[in-house]
Each structure stands twice: as structure tokens, then as C-alpha cells.
Scaffold this active site. Structure first.
Site, PDB file in Angstrom:
ATOM      1  N   ARG A   1       1.187  -0.958   0.161  1.00  0.00           N
ATOM      2  CA  ARG A   1       0.091   0.200   0.040  1.00  0.00           C
ATOM      3  C   ARG A   1       1.046   1.038  -0.132  1.00  0.00           C
ATOM      4  O   ARG A   1       0.465   2.232  -0.452  1.00  0.00           O
ATOM      5  CB  ARG A   1      -1.109  -0.318   1.201  1.00  0.00           C
ATOM      6  CG  ARG A   1      -0.519   0.091   2.652  1.00  0.00           C
ATOM      7  CD  ARG A   1      -1.257  -0.349   3.630  1.00  0.00           C
ATOM      8  NE  ARG A   1      -0.606  -0.743   4.930  1.00  0.00           N
ATOM      9  CZ  ARG A   1      -1.061   0.226   5.906  1.00  0.00           C
ATOM     10  NH1 ARG A   1      -1.962   0.369   6.181  1.00  0.00           N
ATOM     11  NH2 ARG A   1      -0.468  -0.535   7.343  1.00  0.00           N
TER      12      ARG A   1
ATOM     13  N   SER B   1      -4.592   4.526   6.227  1.00  0.00           N
ATOM     14  CA  SER B   1      -4.627   3.863   5.818  1.00  0.00           C
ATOM     15  C   SER B   1      -4.124   2.990   4.047  1.00  0.00           C
ATOM     16  O   SER B   1      -3.500   2.465   4.116  1.00  0.00           O
ATOM     17  CB  SER B   1      -5.757   2.503   5.510  1.00  0.00           C
ATOM     18  OG  SER B   1      -6.066   2.394   7.248  1.00  0.00           O
TER      19      SER B   1
ATOM     20  N   GLU C   1     -19.167   4.400   0.655  1.00  0.00           N
ATOM     21  CA  GLU C   1     -18.112   3.604   0.219  1.00  0.00           C
ATOM     22  C   GLU C   1     -19.426   3.536  -1.410  1.00  0.00           C
ATOM     23  O   GLU C   1     -19.031   3.657  -2.631  1.00  0.00           O
ATOM     24  CB  GLU C   1     -18.201   1.983  -0.453  1.00  0.00           C
ATOM     25  CG  GLU C   1     -16.686   2.485   1.437  1.00  0.00           C
ATOM     26  CD  GLU C   1     -17.295   2.378   2.581  1.00  0.00           C
ATOM     27  OE1 GLU C   1     -18.216   2.037   2.878  1.00  0.00           O
ATOM     28  OE2 GLU C   1     -16.650   1.999   3.443  1.00  0.00           O
TER      29      GLU C   1
ATOM     30  N   PHE D   1     -14.608  -3.624   0.944  1.00  0.00           N
ATOM     31  CA  PHE D   1     -15.413  -2.359   0.872  1.00  0.00           C
ATOM     32  C   PHE D   1     -15.471  -1.986  -0.532  1.00  0.00           C
ATOM     33  O   PHE D   1     -16.248  -0.919  -0.912  1.00  0.00           O
ATOM     34  CB  PHE D   1     -15.041  -1.311   1.897  1.00  0.00           C
ATOM     35  CG  PHE D   1     -15.869  -1.539   3.541  1.00  0.00           C
ATOM     36  CD1 PHE D   1     -16.156  -2.450   3.614  1.00  0.00           C
ATOM     37  CD2 PHE D   1     -14.180  -1.199   4.746  1.00  0.00           C
ATOM     38  CE1 PHE D   1     -15.923  -3.386   5.045  1.00  0.00           C
ATOM     39  CE2 PHE D   1     -13.830  -1.046   5.277  1.00  0.00           C
ATOM     40  CZ  PHE D   1     -14.644  -3.307   5.801  1.00  0.00           C
TER      41      PHE D   1
ATOM     42  N   HIS E   1      -5.317  -3.997   2.149  1.00  0.00           N
ATOM     43  CA  HIS E   1      -6.039  -4.359   3.276  1.00  0.00           C
ATOM     44  C   HIS E   1      -6.281  -5.977   2.611  1.00  0.00           C
ATOM     45  O   HIS E   1      -7.700  -6.388   3.405  1.00  0.00           O
ATOM     46  CB  HIS E   1      -6.722  -4.462   4.406  1.00  0.00           C
ATOM     47  CG  HIS E   1      -6.184  -3.401   4.758  1.00  0.00           C
ATOM     48  ND1 HIS E   1      -5.174  -2.073   4.387  1.00  0.00           N
ATOM     49  CD2 HIS E   1      -5.807  -3.284   6.204  1.00  0.00           C
ATOM     50  CE1 HIS E   1      -4.466  -1.630   5.470  1.00  0.00           C
ATOM     51  NE2 HIS E   1      -4.639  -1.685   6.519  1.00  0.00           N
TER      52      HIS E   1
ATOM     53  N   ASP F   1      -8.002  -8.142  12.412  1.00  0.00           N
ATOM     54  CA  ASP F   1      -9.055  -7.755  11.356  1.00  0.00           C
ATOM     55  C   ASP F   1     -10.376  -8.551  11.055  1.00  0.00           C
ATOM     56  O   ASP F   1     -11.501  -8.466  11.958  1.00  0.00           O
ATOM     57  CB  ASP F   1      -9.650  -7.100  11.029  1.00  0.00           C
ATOM     58  CG  ASP F   1      -8.986  -5.059  11.232  1.00  0.00           C
ATOM     59  OD1 ASP F   1      -9.172  -5.095  12.769  1.00  0.00           O
ATOM     60  OD2 ASP F   1      -8.864  -4.015  10.888  1.00  0.00           O
TER      61      ASP F   1
ATOM     62  N   ARG G   1      -1.854  -4.792   3.602  1.00  0.00           N
ATOM     63  CA  ARG G   1      -1.871  -4.038   4.886  1.00  0.00           C
ATOM     64  C   ARG G   1      -0.105  -4.304   5.153  1.00  0.00           C
ATOM     65  O   ARG G   1       0.872  -3.543   5.148  1.00  0.00           O
ATOM     66  CB  ARG G   1      -2.374  -4.442   5.785  1.00  0.00           C
ATOM     67  CG  ARG G   1      -1.956  -4.011   6.908  1.00  0.00           C
ATOM     68  CD  ARG G   1      -2.771  -4.135   7.959  1.00  0.00           C
ATOM     69  NE  ARG G   1      -2.337  -3.350   8.932  1.00  0.00           N
ATOM     70  CZ  ARG G   1      -2.696  -4.246  10.374  1.00  0.00           C
ATOM     71  NH1 ARG G   1      -2.611  -6.104  10.568  1.00  0.00           N
ATOM     72  NH2 ARG G   1      -2.042  -3.759  11.453  1.00  0.00           N
TER      73      ARG G   1
HETATM   74  C1  LIG Z   1     -18.574  -0.502   5.429  1.00  0.00           C
HETATM   75  C2  LIG Z   1     -16.788  -0.187   5.693  1.00  0.00           C
HETATM   76  N1  LIG Z   1     -16.362   0.988   6.166  1.00  0.00           N
HETATM   77  C3  LIG Z   1     -15.319   1.167   6.208  1.00  0.00           C
HETATM   78  C4  LIG Z   1     -14.426   0.299   7.642  1.00  0.00           C
HETATM   79  C5  LIG Z   1     -13.322   0.697   8.317  1.00  0.00           C
HETATM   80  N2  LIG Z   1     -13.931   2.254   9.643  1.00  0.00           N
HETATM   81  C6  LIG Z   1     -14.034   0.828  10.775  1.00  0.00           C
HETATM   82  S1  LIG Z   1     -14.041   1.707  11.731  1.00  0.00           S
HETATM   83  C7  LIG Z   1     -14.527   3.245  11.087  1.00  0.00           C
HETATM   84  C8  LIG Z   1     -14.531   4.299  11.482  1.00  0.00           C
HETATM   85  C9  LIG Z   1     -16.378   4.308  12.599  1.00  0.00           C
HETATM   86  O1  LIG Z   1     -16.929   5.776  12.387  1.00  0.00           O
HETATM   87  P1  LIG Z   1     -17.306   5.521  13.912  1.00  0.00           P
HETATM   88  O2  LIG Z   1     -19.021   4.926  13.866  1.00  0.00           O
HETATM   89  O3  LIG Z   1     -17.739   6.850  14.423  1.00  0.00           O
HETATM   90  O4  LIG Z   1     -16.847   5.528  14.990  1.00  0.00           O
HETATM   91  P2  LIG Z   1     -15.955   5.629  15.508  1.00  0.00           P
HETATM   92  O5  LIG Z   1     -14.035   5.459  15.547  1.00  0.00           O
HETATM   93  O6  LIG Z   1     -16.605   7.055  16.555  1.00  0.00           O
HETATM   94  O7  LIG Z   1     -15.771   4.552  17.223  1.00  0.00           O
HETATM   95  C10 LIG Z   1     -14.314   3.463   9.670  1.00  0.00           C
HETATM   96  C11 LIG Z   1     -13.965   3.924   8.148  1.00  0.00           C
HETATM   97  C12 LIG Z   1     -15.597  -0.577   7.887  1.00  0.00           C
HETATM   98  N3  LIG Z   1     -15.198  -0.711   9.096  1.00  0.00           N
HETATM   99  N4  LIG Z   1     -16.637  -0.548   7.027  1.00  0.00           N
END
Ligand SMILES: Cc1ncc(C[n+]2csc(CCOP(=O)(O)OP(=O)(O)O)c2C)c(N)n1
Lengths: 288, 317
Positions: free
Chosen positions: B13, B40, B61, B86, B112, B120, B170
């Protein structure tokens, strides 16, 4: 459980979270700590679950949850919180927390049913899917004329997913007034504050426009306020509309250096940081 | 066996990030889109130099793919980026209709991928994306093997007109390909010429194939190793020419056996030159949490697994 007891439990859960994430040097402490008070309150106070135990001394777990309230974690990355609460509640041995995110574990990086961990009913981790699943579960309870509640927790960044709004339109349409959604409105996500990354704007007005009843929880890290909000939500059920609790929390709540930033969304503490964090979190129930 | 060594390990990446940084300078039409995963995807350098050509899409997405298609119609070359899971399964229909069927010049660049995402776990470990993208008409599918190749592929895609799926990973892995390589989309790279067996590998399995080649050499087996970085269009000529000489083949990829590079090669061979084949890949299962090395071993995706399959396939000649 009384408020003081819930606080004691939440303190231990916070320790578990930080220790688990440190143990495998990966995972998401920020959101886990922020939602600790809510999920503790749900499992130790609010939800009616099957209290019977098996021969092994652990709670019996049925995926179907007939006659039980049930909870879905849509923002699956806060899995350490979920695992700690489930273990502390008696679904499985607290020692198993030491296996979090390690090979051959039932405590997968994100919650999974695949390894049959008691307490998990759906896989989550890919964001935006939990509200739809909760819709289905709430719909099923209606079909069966079962007077029990379905809870689902989501992130605020997660609210950016389109599927959330497909689900948000479904629940009022089918009058799912046995459904309580909670949004962890901590204003943080991976790339920064939600305001900066993709503004959620007025979530309350959005949900209302979709046909939901809303409850404001101004401090989701104050146990009494959490209990009050859950009671308020319950009082709104049965009126033909689903309920959403808009829960303001602090990401990283309980560990000073993890708060007021998005940096601890998905970062593991090193040894020194672990010690600093644990110094702020009393060991109330005994570490795993 | 030709000697391959490395002095450092880097993540593929980061090769993507470096490629984007260069494109930022050389290609004013190139844009980057991301769905809340900027660090990332290693986009920091591109964003710093070209803030106006970066679009933060938030955790949305499906919308990002549509926005990319819209930008492409306007003449930009958008790279839509997120985790492989995603950027493939989650948005398959958006890619199908707004990108591929519409002939929109969108690059879907995803990190990833596969088991090596590690801790994960299975929710994020997509092992089906090559199958999905390979079956999509008019989609180019590329899975580079190290930092340098990923960087070269990223740059090459900017001048390639048409939808493409660029998949990388990753963990840090050996950097062993030429930093000044010419990356030709659809053209296989002959890693090592040999006569006893053809090993066709893609992505993180190429380094494992080289390791396997060295083990086999000590046992008197002379392996031809071909790197297929472009899964689609497949370099049919390179594969057919090789099996003509060796008479058997082993494929290796960080993907399900169903629908990946192995299937593509088998389809070719069964039509044009039936040949005994053994396959290294994930056999109809989801992954799980663990370190990348533990997972690659548990699911049989390493040099040892390749060596074993080589022996099996040679016995079938
Ligand atoms: C469909 C999808 N897109 C991207 C991700 C990567 N991802 C994991 S957590 C996150 C941020 C989530 O933000 P929030 O819902 O505000 O949770 P917090 O950071 O407050 O724990 C992302 C983008 C994912 N898990 N699933």
C-alpha cells in the site's frame, strides 16, 4: 443493578478493554471506552435476558432470543467492549479475553458467530449493516407477538453509510415500536472529526424526518444519565414508532490521554501507555 | 535458480501511496477519493501536494463509486480507494453499472486484501474480490507483489483508459522487484526460467513462490516461476508457452480457489492445452484473526505449501 454497582462494573470493563487491545497490539479502544457505560447498563440493568445457566456455570445462550431482549453491535470494531461485557455478564470465561484477536480464538477482531461465541448473534465490522438486522429481529418479535425490545448500537461516522438510511426508512414504515437504536455521537471517526470528514449535521432532525422518536442523551458517560435515557426510550415504545437515542459520548472516556481526539480510534497502547491508562482505571472486579 | 534478495520490507500500500504522489506531479487529471481511510491507503503525500484533487467521501463507499464515475465522465482519472472488502463486494452493483457497463475510466484501488490483513479478522479479509472483479466485463484486474511493482502499476494505470481494480495489502513484505521496472498491463513477468514445473503466482505469493523455487532447486526440481500481476486480461501466451515446456503447473494466490487466478489459468488450460494443475489458495473458507504469518501458514499459503503442491503435480505428469 444500582448505579454505583454499574459504575463499578463499567470501571472493570474499561480495564478489560485497554488490556485486551494492549495484549494483541491491535483493536479499537476509543469507541469501546466511549460506549462502555451504555453497553454495561444494557446488559447489567436494562435488558431482560435468559438468566438460566448450563452445567458449565455459564449463561445459556440462544441465538433466537425468544422471550429475551436483544442487542446488536453494528459498529463491530468496538468488539473488546462487547466481549468484556458478555464475559463479565456470565456468557463465557473471563480468561478467554486473553485470546482477543489471536489465532484460533473465538474472540475475533470483529464480532463473529462463526466460532460460536455465546452472546453474538450476527457478525459485524463492515459498517452500516446492524440497523437492518435489528429491523428484521424487531419485525420477527412483532410477528410472534413477543413483547420484547431490540437494541442496536451504531457509530456516528457509521451514519454516513447509505444503508443506514434505507434501514431508517424501514423501521417507521413497519411501525417497529419495539426497536431502540442508539447512535454513539462522539463526533470522531478515523480520518478526524465527523464534522470535518463528512458532516452528519442534525441527526435528530434527520431521524425525526424519517419517522423516529428521539431521546437526547447529553452525557453518555454519566451512568445515571444513561439509565434515564434508556428509561425514557422504553417509555416511548409501543406508540407506533421506533426510538433512537442520540448519545453524546467522549471517545476514549476514562483514560485522559485517549480523550478529545480521534487518534485512539484504532490504536493500541504500548506498555507505558497501558500502565498510565490502568492507573486511571480501578480494578474493581478482578482482572482476567 | 535466479537469485532474488531484498534489503528492506515495505507494504504494497505504501507503493500505491508513492505511485499516487508521482501521479500528483505528472498527471494533472488524476484524482484520489477515499472513504475515511486516508492513512491506511497512504494518501497523505498526494493530499498534501494536491488538496484540490482529493475528495474525502466519508464512510459511504457506494456514493464514492458513483462520484468517481461522475468525475471520470468529466475527464478526470479518479482513483477510488478504501479497503478491498468495501471497494468490491460492498459496491459491486455500483461498480457494475456506473463504472464498468458505463465505460467510466475509474480506478478502484484497494488495500488490506486477503488474509494478511491479520487481526481485524474475516469481516475484513476479502478473499473473493478477484473472482467478483474478474467476472465483470471490461474490468482490468491487477494484484501486484511488492512495493515497487505496486508503485509501477499505480502509475501505469493512469495512462490506461478503462475501469480497473488494483488490489494490494497491509503487511510489510520483501521488496525484490526492480524499482525502475516497466509495468505493462496484461504482460506476465518471467521470474525464473525452469523446465520441470510452472509456478504461477500473484500478489504476496510471488515471494513465497521464489522461496519455494529455492527449496525445490535443492531437491533437484527446476521450477519456472511466472508472476501474473494482471489477472485480467490474462497473459495467455506466457502461460501456454511455459506449460508446453514443463507439462504441469501450480498456481498460488491469496484468494479463494474458487474464481481467482487459479481458475482463470485452469479455464485457459482446459480449453487450449489440458495440463495437470494443483492450486494453492484458500479452500472454501473464511479467514480469522491472527498475525499474517500465522494465517498464511494455517491456511496453507506459503512456500512450504507450494513445494508440496509442486511434488503432487509432478507426480501426475
Ligand atoms: C463499510 C466499512 N467501511 C469502512 C470501514 C473502516 N472503518 C472502521 S471503523 C471506521 C470509522 C467509524 O467511525 P464511527 O462510526 O464514528 O466509530 P468511532 O470512530 O466513533 O468508534 C471505519 C471507516 C468499515 N469497517 N466498514
Amino acid at each position: 443493578m444500582k448505579v454505583e454497582e454499574l459504575k463499578t462494573t463499567a470501571a472493570q470493563v474499561r480495564r478489560d478493554i485497554v488490556r485486551m487491545v494492549h495484549g494483541c497490539q491491535s483493536g479499537h479502544p476509543g469507541g469501546s471506552l466511549g460506549c462502555t457505560d451504555l453497553v454495561t447498563a444494557l446488559y447489567f440493568h436494562e435488558m431482560k435476558i435468559d438468566e438460566s445457566k448450563g452445567a458449565d456455570g455459564f449463561l445459556n445462550f440462544s441465538r433466537e432470543a425468544k422471550g429475551e431482549d436483544l442487542f446488536f453491535l453494528s459498529n463491530g470494531h468496538i468488539s473488546p467492549l462487547f466481549y468484556s461485557v458478555l464475559a463479565r455478564r456470565g456468557y463465557f470465561d473471563i480468561k478467554e479475553m486473553a485470546t482477543f484477536r489471536k489465532i484460533n480464538s473465538r474472540l475475533q477482531g470483529h464480532p463473529a458467530t462463526h466460532e460460536h461465541l455465546p452472546g453474538i448473534r450476527i457478525a459485524s465490522g463492515s459498517l452500516g449493516q446492524g440497523l437492518s438486522v435489528a429491523n428484521g429481529a424487531a419485525y420477527a418479535k412483532k410477528l410472534r407477538k413477543e413483547d420484547r425490545i431490540v437494541y442496536v448500537l451504531m457509530g456516528d461516522g457509521e451514519q454516513q453509510e447509505g444503508q443506514i438510511w434505507e434501514a431508517a426508512q424501514f423501521a417507521p414504515h413497519y411501525k417497529l415500536d419495539n426497536l431502540v437504536a442508539i447512535v454513539d455521537w462522539n463526533k470522531q471517526q478515523i480520518d478526524g472529526s465527523t464534522d470535518k470528514v463528512m458532516d452528519n449535521r442534525d441527526l435528530k432532525a434527520k431521524y425525526e424526518a424519517f419517522g423516529w422518536l428521539t431521546v437526547d442523551l447529553l452525557d453518555g458517560n454519566d451512568m445515571q444519565q444513561v439509565l434515564d435515557a434508556l428509561a425514557a426510550a422504553k417509555a416511548l415504545l409501543g406508540k407506533g414508532q421506533p426510538v433512537v437515542i442520540l448519545m453524546k459520548t467522549e471517545m476514549g472516556a476514562g483514560v485522559d490521554f485517549m480523550m478529545h481526539t480521534h487518534k485512539w480510534h484504532g490504536t493500541a497502547p504500548n506498555d507505558e501507555q497501558l500502565a498510565a491508562a490502568l492507573a486511571q482505571l480501578p480494578e474493581t472486579l478482578g482482572d482476567y | 535458480m535466479k537469485k532474488y534478495t531484498y534489503t528492506e520490507k515495505k507494504d504494497t500500500r505504501s507503493g500505491f501511496g508513492a505511485g499516487m504522489a508521482e501521479l500528483g506531479k505528472s498527471h494533472p487529471n488524476v484524482m484520489a477519493l477515499c472513504a475515511d481511510l486516508v492513512a491506511s491507503l497512504k494518501l497523505d503525500a498526494f493530499i498534501k501536494e494536491n488538496p484540490d484533487r482529493f475528495v474525502q467521501c466519508g464512510i459511504a463507499e457506494a456514493n464514492m463509486i458513483g462520484v468517481a464515475a461522475g468525475l471520470a465522465i468529466a475527464g478526470y482519472v479518479p482513483y477510488a480507494t478504501t479497503f478491498a472488502n468495501f471497494g468490491s463486494g460492498r459496491v459491486y452493483d455500483q461498480i457494475r453499472q456506473s463504472v464498468a457497463y458505463s465505460g467510466a475510466n475509474v480506478k478502484i484501488a484497494v488495500s488490506h486484501a486477503g488474509l494478511t490483513l491479520g487481526e481485524d479478522g474475516a469481516t475484513h479479509q476479502i478473499l473473493e474480490d478477484l473472482a467478483m472483479m474478474r467476472s465483470m466485463p471490461e474490468m482490468t484486474v491487477i494484484n501486484p507483489c511488492d512495493y515497487n511493482q505496486t508503485k509501477a502499476a499505480t502509475i501505469a494505470l493512469a495512462d490506461h483508459v478503462g475501469p480497473a481494480y488494483l488490489r494490494f495489502g497491509r503487511p510489510v513484505v520483501p521488496v525484490f522487484t526492480d524499482p525502475n521496472q516497466e509495468f505493462v498491463i496484461g504482460k506476465a513477468w518471467m521470474v525464473n526460467e525452469g523446465k520441470d514445473v510452472t509456478i504461477v503466482a500473484t500478489g504476496h505469493l510471488v515471494w513465497e513462490a521464489i522461496q519455494a523455487g529455492e527449496i525445490l532447486e535443492q531437491e533437484g526440481i527446476d521450477a519456472e516461476i511466472i508472476n501474473i500481476h494482471t489477472i485480467k486480461p490474462l497473459d495467455e501466451e506466457a502461460i501456454l508457452k511455459s506449460v508446453e515446456k514443463t507439462g504441469c503447473m501450480v498456481n498460488a494466490e491469496e484468494h479463494q480457489l474458487n474464481g481467482g487466478l487459479g481458475d482463470a489459468v485452469c479455464q485457459l488450460l482446459s480449453r487450449k492445452r489440458p495440463t495437470p494443475v494443483e492450486m494453492v489458495g484458500v479452500d472454501n473458507s473464511f479467514g480469522e484473526s491472527g498475525t499474517p504469518a500465522q494465517l498464511m501458514e494455517k491456511y496453507g499459503l506459503n512456500a512450504a505449501a507450494i513445494v508440496e503442491k509442486v511434488k503432487q503435480v509432478i507426480a501426475r505428469k
